[in-house]
Design an enzyme around this catalytic site. Structure first.
Site, mmCIF file in Angstrom:
data_model
loop_
_atom_site.group_PDB
_atom_site.id
_atom_site.type_symbol
_atom_site.label_atom_id
_atom_site.label_comp_id
_atom_site.label_asym_id
_atom_site.label_seq_id
_atom_site.Cartn_x
_atom_site.Cartn_y
_atom_site.Cartn_z
ATOM 1 N N GLU A 130 0.828 -1.067 -0.059
ATOM 2 C CA GLU A 130 0.198 0.075 -0.148
ATOM 3 C C GLU A 130 0.961 1.176 -0.034
ATOM 4 O O GLU A 130 2.151 1.213 0.471
ATOM 5 C CB GLU A 130 -0.680 -0.005 1.283
ATOM 6 C CG GLU A 130 -1.753 -1.054 1.474
ATOM 7 C CD GLU A 130 -2.489 -1.193 2.804
ATOM 8 O OE1 GLU A 130 -3.379 -2.166 2.895
ATOM 9 O OE2 GLU A 130 -1.918 -0.556 3.705
ATOM 10 N N LYS A 177 2.482 4.522 1.513
ATOM 11 C CA LYS A 177 2.534 4.920 2.907
ATOM 12 C C LYS A 177 2.237 6.618 2.714
ATOM 13 O O LYS A 177 3.116 7.384 2.325
ATOM 14 C CB LYS A 177 3.990 4.514 3.373
ATOM 15 C CG LYS A 177 4.097 4.967 4.859
ATOM 16 C CD LYS A 177 5.454 4.821 5.377
ATOM 17 C CE LYS A 177 5.585 4.726 6.907
ATOM 18 N NZ LYS A 177 5.292 6.088 7.452
ATOM 19 N N ARG A 203 -2.231 9.553 11.710
ATOM 20 C CA ARG A 203 -2.920 8.087 12.014
ATOM 21 C C ARG A 203 -4.114 8.367 12.598
ATOM 22 O O ARG A 203 -4.136 9.347 13.551
ATOM 23 C CB ARG A 203 -2.005 7.430 12.939
ATOM 24 C CG ARG A 203 -2.527 5.811 13.265
ATOM 25 C CD ARG A 203 -1.873 5.064 12.034
ATOM 26 N NE ARG A 203 -2.348 3.525 12.075
ATOM 27 C CZ ARG A 203 -1.611 2.784 12.598
ATOM 28 N NH1 ARG A 203 -0.140 3.107 12.868
ATOM 29 N NH2 ARG A 203 -1.927 1.298 12.741
ATOM 30 N N ARG A 209 -2.953 8.979 16.937
ATOM 31 C CA ARG A 209 -2.042 7.860 17.265
ATOM 32 C C ARG A 209 -1.918 7.721 18.891
ATOM 33 O O ARG A 209 -1.497 6.619 18.981
ATOM 34 C CB ARG A 209 -0.723 8.261 16.330
ATOM 35 C CG ARG A 209 0.429 7.147 16.517
ATOM 36 C CD ARG A 209 1.588 8.050 15.755
ATOM 37 N NE ARG A 209 2.582 7.030 15.698
ATOM 38 C CZ ARG A 209 3.386 6.291 16.312
ATOM 39 N NH1 ARG A 209 3.234 6.445 17.839
ATOM 40 N NH2 ARG A 209 4.343 5.488 15.893
ATOM 41 N N GLU A 216 -5.295 6.608 7.810
ATOM 42 C CA GLU A 216 -4.490 8.108 7.804
ATOM 43 C C GLU A 216 -5.280 8.893 7.404
ATOM 44 O O GLU A 216 -6.233 8.807 6.291
ATOM 45 C CB GLU A 216 -3.233 7.378 6.733
ATOM 46 C CG GLU A 216 -2.113 8.289 6.953
ATOM 47 C CD GLU A 216 -1.037 8.366 7.775
ATOM 48 O OE1 GLU A 216 -1.267 7.434 8.826
ATOM 49 O OE2 GLU A 216 0.164 9.130 7.743
ATOM 50 N N PHE A 270 -6.974 1.682 6.198
ATOM 51 C CA PHE A 270 -6.179 0.327 5.537
ATOM 52 C C PHE A 270 -6.421 -0.683 6.611
ATOM 53 O O PHE A 270 -5.909 -1.840 6.142
ATOM 54 C CB PHE A 270 -4.572 0.572 5.461
ATOM 55 C CG PHE A 270 -4.113 1.547 6.705
ATOM 56 C CD1 PHE A 270 -3.926 0.800 7.824
ATOM 57 C CD2 PHE A 270 -3.727 2.687 6.582
ATOM 58 C CE1 PHE A 270 -3.220 1.628 8.963
ATOM 59 C CE2 PHE A 270 -3.114 3.342 7.660
ATOM 60 C CZ PHE A 270 -2.965 2.717 8.708
ATOM 61 N N ARG A 282 5.431 -3.084 17.382
ATOM 62 C CA ARG A 282 6.053 -2.708 16.244
ATOM 63 C C ARG A 282 6.774 -4.207 15.864
ATOM 64 O O ARG A 282 7.667 -4.492 16.267
ATOM 65 C CB ARG A 282 7.328 -1.768 16.467
ATOM 66 C CG ARG A 282 8.001 -1.302 15.316
ATOM 67 C CD ARG A 282 8.952 0.042 15.854
ATOM 68 N NE ARG A 282 8.420 1.150 16.235
ATOM 69 C CZ ARG A 282 7.806 2.005 15.458
ATOM 70 N NH1 ARG A 282 7.659 1.900 14.147
ATOM 71 N NH2 ARG A 282 7.444 3.057 16.062
ATOM 72 N N LYS A 321 7.781 -0.988 6.606
ATOM 73 C CA LYS A 321 7.740 0.235 5.679
ATOM 74 C C LYS A 321 9.013 0.434 4.869
ATOM 75 O O LYS A 321 10.199 0.052 5.340
ATOM 76 C CB LYS A 321 7.514 1.299 6.711
ATOM 77 C CG LYS A 321 8.580 1.569 7.706
ATOM 78 C CD LYS A 321 8.204 2.799 8.613
ATOM 79 C CE LYS A 321 9.085 2.698 10.004
ATOM 80 N NZ LYS A 321 8.714 3.999 10.966
HETATM 81 N N1 LIG Z 1 -0.824 2.119 4.313
HETATM 82 C C1 LIG Z 1 -0.589 2.391 5.661
HETATM 83 N N2 LIG Z 1 -0.627 1.478 6.446
HETATM 84 C C2 LIG Z 1 -0.163 1.621 7.658
HETATM 85 N N3 LIG Z 1 0.367 2.723 8.164
HETATM 86 C C3 LIG Z 1 0.495 3.758 7.132
HETATM 87 C C4 LIG Z 1 0.221 3.714 5.981
HETATM 88 N N4 LIG Z 1 0.163 4.861 5.161
HETATM 89 C C5 LIG Z 1 0.800 5.591 6.203
HETATM 90 N N5 LIG Z 1 0.779 5.266 7.312
HETATM 91 C C6 LIG Z 1 1.671 5.807 8.394
HETATM 92 O O1 LIG Z 1 2.707 5.166 8.845
HETATM 93 C C7 LIG Z 1 2.972 4.759 10.090
HETATM 94 C C8 LIG Z 1 3.540 3.438 10.231
HETATM 95 O O2 LIG Z 1 4.774 3.567 10.401
HETATM 96 P P1 LIG Z 1 5.304 3.270 11.874
HETATM 97 O O3 LIG Z 1 4.686 2.213 12.342
HETATM 98 O O4 LIG Z 1 6.680 3.198 11.862
HETATM 99 O O5 LIG Z 1 4.897 4.520 12.769
HETATM 100 P P2 LIG Z 1 5.555 5.779 12.813
HETATM 101 O O6 LIG Z 1 6.559 5.583 13.811
HETATM 102 O O7 LIG Z 1 4.555 6.842 13.004
HETATM 103 O O8 LIG Z 1 6.478 5.841 11.148
HETATM 104 P P3 LIG Z 1 6.630 7.276 10.518
HETATM 105 O O9 LIG Z 1 7.617 7.932 11.499
HETATM 106 O O10 LIG Z 1 7.461 6.755 9.220
HETATM 107 O O11 LIG Z 1 5.432 7.943 10.196
HETATM 108 C C9 LIG Z 1 1.603 4.698 10.712
HETATM 109 O O12 LIG Z 1 1.704 5.086 12.144
HETATM 110 C C10 LIG Z 1 0.577 5.631 9.927
HETATM 111 O O13 LIG Z 1 0.574 6.712 10.488
#
Ligand SMILES: Nc1ncnc2c1ncn2[C@@H]1O[C@H](COP(=O)(O)OP(=O)(O)OP(=O)(O)O)[C@@H](O)[C@H]1O
Length: 502
Positions: A209, A211, A216, A231, A260, A298, A367, A373
Site C-alpha cells: 500500500e 505509505k 494516523r 495515534r 491515515e 487500511f 512494532r 515500511k
Molecule cells: N498504508 C499504511 N498502512 C499503515 N500505516 C500507514 C500507511 N500509510 C501511512 N501510514 C502511517 O505510517 C505509520 C506506520 O509507520 P510506523 O509504524 O513506523 O509509525 P511511525 O513511527 O509513526 O512511522 P513514521 O514516522 O514513518 O510515520 C502509521 O502510524 C501511519 O501513520
C-alpha cells in the site's frame, strides 16, 4: 500504602539502569499494595495521575511555600482524593479553592514527598518509557504471562486497570479485556525494511500500500455515534467533522477503522504534515475555512458485532472493502510490479510504501515485522532535551537542539547529537517560546527542557563516539519536522540508533 513507599520506589527506579532491577521494584510495590490502591500506585509510578492532566504549574506550587511535615503519614488514597478534588475545581473563582486543596495536601507531605508531588502534579514525572517495564512488573507480581498483560494493556490503553485486574483475577481477568466500541486501542506499528525487495522476501502473501504522509487515525462507529482518535489516542472528534460524516455514511451499524488522514492540494498532492496536524487543534469555527481532510483507511478491526483483531489481514481487508469503498488507501495484493507501485507513490508525493503480511492478525501496540515500511529517506524520531542560544542572525533564539534517543529500559533519554539545521524561522520562534515554558534548568548557553517533545530527524548515518554516553553520534542530522502526534515513548531507542552503525 503510604505515599512514602511509592516515593522510595520511584527513587530506586531512577537510580538503576537495569531492567531486571526495575521490574523487581515495581513488582514489590504491586504485591505490597492493597486492593484498590494498586491502580493509584501504577498511576503514580508512571507519572500519570488517574485524573489525567491537572493543569497546575510549577509556579503555582512554588508560590504556596508550605512547610513540609516531619513524618510521612499520607496514604495513596489521601493523595488520590486530593487530586480528584483538584481536577474537579475548574472555572472562575477556582484558584482559591485549588490553593486550599494543595496547601492541605502539601502540609501533610514530607520534603521528599513535596518534590515527588510537584513533579507528579506538573506532569514532569510522566514516564511513557516506563510502560514496557511496568507491563513486566505486573506480570511478575501477578505471576502471569507477560503477553497476557500486554494484550490487556493494548486493549484497555490503561495500565492501572490492567494491574488491578491482573492482581485480583489473574490470567482469567486479563482475558476478559475486549475491543470495546468507544475505547480506542493502541495502533499496530511497522518496522523499517532496507528495500522493497528485502521486504517482499521477508513476507509471504502481501498487500503493498501507499505509505501516505498524514496522521494516523482510529475511528469507532456505534450506530450514529462516531468518534476519532489520534495515534496517541487523543480524542479529536470535535475537530474533524468531515471524517465523522464519511464514516457515518458507511453501510454498517458499527465499525472500527484504522487509517491515515491528510489534506490534498488542488492537483491531488499531499499538503504538508504540519497543516494536517494543525487541523487537530482547530475549533469548529476555524474548521469551516480550513482544509478538507480525507480519510484513507487500511484496516478494519470490528464490523457489525464481529471483532476482527485476531483474524488475518486478508479477512480484515474483506470487511474493509465492504464498508470503506473509495476511502481505502491505494494498494494492491501481491502486485506484479511492486517497484512501479513504489515509484507511483513517490511520484504522487507520498513517503513510500508499506508491505503487509496478509496472514497475520492485528498486533495492537506492537512494532512487529508483519508490517514493513519502505521509504527512501532515512529518518528517526528523537526526544528534544534542550537547545542552545543561537549566534549571528539567530541571536536571541533557541537554536542548536540537543537530541536524545529513548532508553528501552525506561531511563532518561540518552543524548546522541545536536543539530540546528533544517529549522525554519517559524520553528525557531516557536521553540524559543515553547522551550522556556517547559524549561527545567539553564546554563549561560543552554536551556534544558522536560523530555516531552519528539522531533523527526533526517540523517546520513551514525558514527561511534566517545563524547556521547550511548557511544554513538548522529552524522549530518537535520530537522525534518516536529511530531506532536508522538509521545516520548514512541521515539526511537538507543538500540535503534546503534543499529545504524553497521
Ligand atoms: N498504508 C499504511 N498502512 C499503515 N500505516 C500507514 C500507511 N500509510 C501511512 N501510514 C502511517 O505510517 C505509520 C506506520 O509507520 P510506523 O509504524 O513506523 O509509525 P511511525 O513511527 O509513526 O512511522 P513514521 O514516522 O514513518 O510515520 C502509521 O502510524 C501511519 O501513520
Amino acid at each position: 500504602m503510604l505515599l512514602a513507599d511509592v516515593v522510595a520506589a520511584s527513587g530506586r527506579l531512577a537510580a538503576t539502569r537495569s531492567r531486571k532491577a526495575k521490574i523487581a521494584v515495581l513488582a514489590e510495590v504491586l504485591r505490597a499494595a492493597e486492593r484498590g490502591e494498586r491502580a493509584v500506585a501504577v498511576a503514580f509510578l508512571t507519572g500519570q495521575p488517574l485524573q489525567g492532566r491537572l493543569g497546575t504549574g510549577w509556579r503555582t506550587l512554588a508560590e504556596l511555600d508550605v512547610e513540609p511535615a516531619p513524618e510521612p503519614t499520607l496514604t495513596l488514597s489521601d493523595v488520590d482524593t486530593a487530586l480528584s478534588e483538584l481536577a474537579a475545581t475548574t472555572g472562575s473563582g477556582s484558584a482559591a479553592k485549588r490553593t486550599a486543596v494543595l496547601t492541605t495536601l502539601l502540609s501533610k507531605a514530607t520534603e521528599s514527598e513535596h518534590r515527588f508531588l510537584f513533579q507528579l502534579i506538573t506532569g514532569e514525572l510522566r514516564q511513557g518509557a516506563l510502560e514496557g517495564v511496568m507491563v513486566d512488573g505486573i506480570a511478575a507480581a501477578a505471576e502471569v504471562d507477560g503477553d497476557a498483560v500486554r494484550r490487556a494493556f493494548m486493549l484497555s490503553g490503561r495500565l492501572p486497570a490492567t494491574a488491578e485486574a491482573a492482581m485480583t483475577g489473574g490470567a482469567a481477568a486479563l482475558a476478559e479485556f475486549r475491543l470495546e466500541l468507544g475505547r480506542p486501542i493502541r495502533p499496530m506499528l511497522a518496522s523499517p525494511a532496507e528495500s522493497l525487495t528485502d521486504a517482499l522476501a521477508q513476507l509471504g502473501n502481501v498487500v503493498v500500500e501507499y505509505k501516505m504522509d498524514g496522521a494516523r487515525i482510529q475511528v469507532h462507529r456505534d450506530g450514529d455515534d462516531v468518534r476519532v482518535w489520534t495515534r496517541t489516542l487523543r480524542d479529536i472528534t470535535q475537530h474533524v467533522a468531515e471524517l465523522v460524516d464519511v464514516v457515518r455514511a458507511m453501510p454498517c451499524r458499527s465499525v472500527v477503522l484504522d487509517g491515515e488522514t491528510l489534506a490534498l492540494t488542488d492537483d491531488g498532492r499531499p499538503r504538508p504534515f504540519q497543516e494536517t496536524q494543525a487541523r487537530f487543534g482547530a475549533t469548529r469555527e476555524e474548521q469551516v475555512h480550513a482544509l478538507l481532510l480525507r480519510p484513507y483507511f487500511f484496516d478494519c478491526l470490528h464490523l457489525d458485532g464481529d471483532d476482527l483483531l485476531d483474524e488475518p489481514l486478508r479477512h480484515r481487508r474483506e470487511a474493509l472493502r465492504q464498508v470503506a469503498g473509495e476511502h481505502i488507501i491505494p494498494g494492491a495484493i501481491n502486485p506484479d510490479e511492486p517497484e512501479r507501485l513504489l515509484n507511483d507513490a513517490l511520484d504522487a508525493g507520498h513517503e513510500g510504501v508499506m508491505a503487509k503480511d496478509l496472514d497475520t492478525s492485528y498486533a495492537a501496540g506492537r512494532r512487529g515485522s508483519a508490517w514493513l515500511k519502505v521509504k527512501p529517506v532515512h529518518t528517526i524520531d528523537l526526544i528534544v532535551l534542550g537547545a542552545e542560544w543561537g549566534h549571528g542572525r539567530r541571536t536571541g533564539t533557541l537554536s542548536n537542539l540537543h537530541l536524545g534517543a529513548r532508553d528501552p529500559d525506561g531511563g532518561e533519554p540518552i543524548m546522541v547529537g545536536k543539530t540546528f539545521k533544517g529549522l525554519t524561522d517559524e520553528l525557531l520562534a516557536w521553540q524559543t517560546e515553547q522551550f522556556q515554558r517547559i524549561e527545567t534548568r539553564r546554563t549561560a548557553s543552554t536551556v534544558f527542557i522536560r523530555p516531552e517533545l519528539v522531533v523527526e530527524i533526517e540523517l546520513d548515518g551514525v558514527q561511534t563516539s566517545t563524547r556521547y554516553p550511548g557511544g554513538v553520534a548522529l552524522r549530518f542530522a537535520r530537522v525534518l519536522r516536529y511530531r506532536p502526534d508522538k509521545d516520548p515513548a514512541d521515539a526511537d531507542t538507543i538500540d535503534a540508533v546503534r543499529a545504524l552503525l553497521r
